[in-house]
Scaffold this motif. Structure first.
Motif, mmCIF file in Angstrom:
data_model
loop_
_atom_site.group_PDB
_atom_site.id
_atom_site.type_symbol
_atom_site.label_atom_id
_atom_site.label_comp_id
_atom_site.label_asym_id
_atom_site.label_seq_id
_atom_site.Cartn_x
_atom_site.Cartn_y
_atom_site.Cartn_z
ATOM 1 N N LEU A 172 6.773 90.416 81.470
ATOM 2 C CA LEU A 172 5.926 90.247 80.185
ATOM 3 C C LEU A 172 5.344 91.550 80.041
ATOM 4 O O LEU A 172 4.747 92.156 81.039
ATOM 5 C CB LEU A 172 5.020 89.123 80.129
ATOM 6 N N HIS A 173 5.411 92.359 78.847
ATOM 7 C CA HIS A 173 4.800 93.475 78.460
ATOM 8 C C HIS A 173 3.458 93.360 77.333
ATOM 9 O O HIS A 173 3.911 93.429 76.146
ATOM 10 C CB HIS A 173 5.826 94.472 77.916
ATOM 11 N N GLN B 102 2.718 95.627 74.640
ATOM 12 C CA GLN B 102 3.777 95.976 73.614
ATOM 13 C C GLN B 102 4.430 94.785 72.703
ATOM 14 O O GLN B 102 5.056 94.644 72.084
ATOM 15 C CB GLN B 102 4.782 96.664 74.253
ATOM 16 N N GLN B 103 3.512 93.559 73.280
ATOM 17 C CA GLN B 103 4.209 92.412 72.924
ATOM 18 C C GLN B 103 5.650 92.054 72.858
ATOM 19 O O GLN B 103 6.343 91.521 71.827
ATOM 20 C CB GLN B 103 3.618 91.959 71.441
ATOM 21 N N ARG B 104 6.018 92.115 74.102
ATOM 22 C CA ARG B 104 7.489 92.285 74.329
ATOM 23 C C ARG B 104 7.851 91.723 75.579
ATOM 24 O O ARG B 104 7.169 91.798 76.534
ATOM 25 C CB ARG B 104 7.950 93.938 74.416
ATOM 26 N N VAL B 105 9.218 91.264 75.722
ATOM 27 C CA VAL B 105 9.694 90.656 76.884
ATOM 28 C C VAL B 105 10.726 91.140 77.360
ATOM 29 O O VAL B 105 11.658 91.611 76.480
ATOM 30 C CB VAL B 105 10.158 89.076 76.509
ATOM 31 N N GLU C 99 15.336 88.029 74.247
ATOM 32 C CA GLU C 99 14.186 88.951 74.500
ATOM 33 C C GLU C 99 13.476 88.958 73.057
ATOM 34 O O GLU C 99 12.193 88.574 72.992
ATOM 35 C CB GLU C 99 14.416 90.395 74.875
ATOM 36 N N GLU C 100 14.327 89.112 72.018
ATOM 37 C CA GLU C 100 13.925 89.269 70.646
ATOM 38 C C GLU C 100 13.111 87.924 70.212
ATOM 39 O O GLU C 100 12.167 88.118 69.670
ATOM 40 C CB GLU C 100 14.977 89.839 69.685
ATOM 41 N N SER D 290 9.743 87.279 72.171
ATOM 42 C CA SER D 290 8.699 88.376 72.041
ATOM 43 C C SER D 290 8.077 87.993 70.474
ATOM 44 O O SER D 290 6.677 88.114 70.330
ATOM 45 C CB SER D 290 9.355 89.860 71.579
ATOM 46 N N TRP E 203 0.637 86.161 71.585
ATOM 47 C CA TRP E 203 0.233 87.303 72.261
ATOM 48 C C TRP E 203 -1.162 87.278 72.171
ATOM 49 O O TRP E 203 -2.202 87.465 72.770
ATOM 50 C CB TRP E 203 0.685 88.622 71.907
#
Length: 289
Positions: free
Chosen positions: A193-194, A197-200, A218-219, A222, A227
């Motif tokens: 989890l990032h 960046q609100q990203r996986v 991932e998209e 995310s 978040w």
């Protein structure tokens, strides 16, 4: 068989340039097994174990540089808090003796689809530093694997280090095998989890000709994770994430498992690791209670 044993990095690069067919050896946990079983018979072995800079690590700002010859044991002990997903994967590598000898650079050099270190590197967008007498370049890990046990190294290049950002959120790794260690994985999965960046990030192993990411998964995730509000993970989101991870694979039937079983296992591992990571991310926060 010729045996070259340089004492300095520059000497190793010059040896590789003079002998492009030379097989590098670090811990020897892959190469020596193949030689002992007569699966490979290289004309030249290039021993890198005497080169001190390959066994060091450093941090420059928000990037860790991990030497290609750093053993798994030291990676776990010294960097486990900075790259937890990679440390979890490293703990599943062989026995303590193998972890004392085996290296991340050797894992990358072998480029096996089942390499335990590969999925966490993919999930963290790592870069591979490679060098020759011609210079140095960085290869995104997603571009490093070019086929079954093939990589993007030129004939005169050696792996110098891995560049990876320290974790800014929870990371997990899961492995299915006939035993917990000392076994080639049936399949593996990593998630990172990032939050900033609100990203996986994801990584799949032993589920395709090369290690790979599950980009659609991932998209989807995310966009679905809360978040800001940190709402509890919905079962439907976890199930769909698992389905998309499984769809990203292209496994085969072999002696370790069927393609159908690998897809099923990947979906289960994706759901479980997501649940663990999201729970850790929300730990102690009322919104996730």
């Amino acid at each position: 068989m010729d045996f070259l044993r340089p004492a300095a990095w520059r000497e190793a690069l010059e040896a590789k340039a003079a002998h492009p067919d030379a097989t590098p050896i670090a811990g020897g946990t892959d190469v020596m097994v193949e030689i002992n079983f007569d699966h490979r018979r290289p004309d030249v072995l290039l021993d890198l174990t005497r080169i001190p800079e390959l066994t060091t690590w450093s941090q420059d700002g928000d990037v860790l540089r991990i030497g290609a010859g750093l053993p798994y044991t030291r990676l776990i002990e010294e960097l486990g808090d900075r790259v937890p997903g990679l440390a979890i994967a490293s703990r599943t590598v062989g026995s303590p003796q193998i972890r004392n000898r085996g290296t991340l650079g050797g894992n990358l050099g072998s480029a096996s689809p089942a390499g335990d270190g590969h999925p966490p590197l993919l999930a963290s967008d790592a870069q591979i530093e490679v060098e020759s007498v011609r210079g140095t370049r960085l290869i995104p890990v997603a571009e490093f694997f070019t086929g079954v046990k093939r990589n993007a190294l030129a004939a005169d290049e050696l792996i110098a280090a891995v560049h990876i950002a320290p974790a800014t959120g929870p990371q997990q790794f899961s492995k299915v095998g006939t035993r917990n260690a000392m076994v080639i994985a049936v399949c593996t999965f990593a998630i990172a989890l990032h939050p900033e960046q609100q990203r996986v990030g994801t990584g799949l192993g032993s589920a395709a000709p090369t290690p790979r990411r599950a980009l659609e998964a991932e998209e989807f995730l995310s966009a679905e994770l809360d978040w800001a509000g940190l709402r509890p993970l919905e079962d439907s989101v976890a199930r769909r994430f698992g389905e998309l991870v499984a769809q990203a694979s292209s496994p085969i039937d072999d002696v370790r498992g069927t393609a159908d079983y690998r897809r099923h296992a990947l979906a289960v591992m994706a759901r479980r690791t997501l649940s663990w990571a999201w729970q850790e991310h929300c730990s102690g926060r009322q919104e996730c209670a």
